[in-house]
Design an enzyme around this catalytic site. Structure first.
Site, PDB file in Angstrom:
ATOM      1  N   ASN A  11       0.855  -1.183   0.000  1.00  0.00           N
ATOM      2  CA  ASN A  11       0.000   0.000   0.000  1.00  0.00           C
ATOM      3  C   ASN A  11       0.896   1.239   0.000  1.00  0.00           C
ATOM      4  O   ASN A  11       2.122   1.140   0.043  1.00  0.00           O
ATOM      5  CB  ASN A  11      -1.002  -0.014   1.159  1.00  0.00           C
ATOM      6  CG  ASN A  11      -0.344   0.026   2.531  1.00  0.00           C
ATOM      7  OD1 ASN A  11       0.719   0.619   2.718  1.00  0.00           O
ATOM      8  ND2 ASN A  11      -0.965  -0.614   3.506  1.00  0.00           N
ATOM      9  N   ARG A  12       0.277   2.388  -0.067  1.00  0.00           N
ATOM     10  CA  ARG A  12       1.004   3.652  -0.168  1.00  0.00           C
ATOM     11  C   ARG A  12       2.020   3.827   0.964  1.00  0.00           C
ATOM     12  O   ARG A  12       3.179   4.157   0.727  1.00  0.00           O
ATOM     13  CB  ARG A  12      -0.044   4.774  -0.103  1.00  0.00           C
ATOM     14  CG  ARG A  12       0.254   6.014  -0.858  1.00  0.00           C
ATOM     15  CD  ARG A  12      -0.971   6.894  -0.970  1.00  0.00           C
ATOM     16  NE  ARG A  12      -1.923   6.803   0.122  1.00  0.00           N
ATOM     17  CZ  ARG A  12      -3.095   7.412   0.142  1.00  0.00           C
ATOM     18  NH1 ARG A  12      -3.449   8.156  -0.883  1.00  0.00           N
ATOM     19  NH2 ARG A  12      -3.919   7.295   1.148  1.00  0.00           N
ATOM     20  N   ALA A  13       1.571   3.601   2.195  1.00  0.00           N
ATOM     21  CA  ALA A  13       2.438   3.806   3.361  1.00  0.00           C
ATOM     22  C   ALA A  13       3.587   2.802   3.366  1.00  0.00           C
ATOM     23  O   ALA A  13       4.731   3.139   3.702  1.00  0.00           O
ATOM     24  CB  ALA A  13       1.629   3.689   4.647  1.00  0.00           C
ATOM     25  N   GLU A  14       3.293   1.549   2.999  1.00  0.00           N
ATOM     26  CA  GLU A  14       4.332   0.511   2.977  1.00  0.00           C
ATOM     27  C   GLU A  14       5.398   0.833   1.923  1.00  0.00           C
ATOM     28  O   GLU A  14       6.590   0.663   2.165  1.00  0.00           O
ATOM     29  CB  GLU A  14       3.696  -0.853   2.694  1.00  0.00           C
ATOM     30  CG  GLU A  14       2.900  -1.387   3.865  1.00  0.00           C
ATOM     31  CD  GLU A  14       1.992  -2.558   3.518  1.00  0.00           C
ATOM     32  OE1 GLU A  14       1.599  -3.286   4.450  1.00  0.00           O
ATOM     33  OE2 GLU A  14       1.668  -2.748   2.318  1.00  0.00           O
ATOM     34  N   ASP A  59      -6.088  -7.806   1.798  1.00  0.00           N
ATOM     35  CA  ASP A  59      -6.279  -9.253   1.624  1.00  0.00           C
ATOM     36  C   ASP A  59      -7.216  -9.530   0.451  1.00  0.00           C
ATOM     37  O   ASP A  59      -6.987 -10.433  -0.353  1.00  0.00           O
ATOM     38  CB  ASP A  59      -6.889  -9.875   2.897  1.00  0.00           C
ATOM     39  CG  ASP A  59      -6.018  -9.696   4.134  1.00  0.00           C
ATOM     40  OD1 ASP A  59      -4.800  -9.521   3.979  1.00  0.00           O
ATOM     41  OD2 ASP A  59      -6.571  -9.745   5.248  1.00  0.00           O
TER      42      ASP A  59
END
Length: 313
Positions: A197-200, A265
């Site tokens: 995701n964006r943050a990861e 998921d």
């Protein structure tokens, strides 16, 4: 916004999910006063729910979309493991959960009052070497029977052998989709697709200034890790697929967002099922984006069924 592509026949798709499973427990109650002991709300619990979480949620999403789904993981010899086994069986997942007597099955307990999560309590330990080796051995045996491998990493130790699993799967000609964790993606080298995701992604490549900068950083990462593709899920900004031949962006399908937990998921499960059923990676992404738009309208870790995604926006 593109029209959705034709829905492939998912009944022959065979997906193997490996990773960290957990039990998501919910305690719902009424909050009407503050505790006299400390400045915290008192929740009078009125009902409880439990659902498979982590890699188990990926597997149940895959099964809900009609795929033949196998799940490999490690659990403790405890009540949460029995609950997980029972629920996965009910949802049509063939779960092979190796038992490690020294392990406590991961449980995430969420206390919800007035439709708001007030507190989350986590119970977790790391699996031992023997149970991880048993999972790896079974992974090797089951590889010929699947079309796509999904590695669901929640950082709980269940994917200690992730590099070897990717190598074995690629040698067997099986695509490998990884939902990554942490700031070191070198362990995922050679995977077909990563879905941060964006943050990861920001943790790994740093903060980008604009779309062109994001594309540069994403392509550099993709090349460094020898990935076929990198799919970045971007919440209200939709999702973007980076491949050697270009970038494809899919905007969010606007819906009311109720709960984003477990949406990743659903995304990777939908990608894997559609790809295993013969869809292109771009079409699989469009279906995954559509499924994500549905699942965020549900509370907690939830699934999207074939009937639900057939309904047009």
């Amino acid at each position: 916004m593109h029209a959705l592509p034709p829905l492939p026949d998912t009944s022959s798709a065979r997906v193997m999910v490996v990773g960290d499973v957990m039990l998501d427990r919910y305690w719902f109650g009424d909050v009407s006063r503050i505790s006299p002991e400390a400045p915290v709300p008192v929740v009078k619990v009125e009902r409880t729910e439990e659902r498979p979480g982590g890699a188990a949620n990926v597997a149940r999403n895959s099964a809900a979309l009609g795929a033949q789904t196998v799940l490999l993981s490690v659990v403790g010899a405890d009540e949460p493991a029995l609950a997980l086994t029972r629920m996965l069986e009910q949802e049509g997942v063939l779960a092979s959960l190796h038992t490690d007597a020294a392990l406590a099955t991961t449980v995430k307990l969420r206390v919800v009052g007035r439709q708001q999560q007030l507190l989350r309590i986590d119970f977790e330990t790391v699996p031992n070497h023997e149970s991880l080796q048993a999972t790896l051995a079974e992974f090797r045996e089951r590889l010929p029977e699947c079309d796509v491998v999904v590695l669901s990493d929640y950082g709980k130790g269940g994917l200690t052998h992730v590099a070897e699993m990717i190598s074995l799967a690629r040698e067997a000609g099986k695509p490998v989709f990884v939902d990554p964790k942490g700031d070191d993606y070198s362990r995922y080298r050679g995977a077909t697709l990563l879905t941060p995701n964006r943050a990861e992604l920001r943790q790994v490549v740093g903060k980008w200034s604009d779309e062109a900068d994001l594309a540069r950083r994403a392509h550099t990462l993709r090349e460094e890790l020898a990935l076929d593709a990198l799919l970045v899920t971007r919440s209200e900004e939709g999702m973007t697929l980076f491949r050697a031949d270009g970038v494809v962006h899919e905007r969010t399908r606007a819906r009311e967002v109720y709960d984003v937990s477990g949406a990743g998921d659903t995304v990777i499960a939908t990608l894997a099922v559609m790809f295993a059923a013969g869809a292109s990676i771009t079409d699989a992404m469009r279906w995954a984006n559509h499924a994500a738009g549905i699942v965020v309208g549900k509370l907690g870790t939830a699934t999207v069924t074939l009937d639900e995604i057939k309904i047009p926006d």
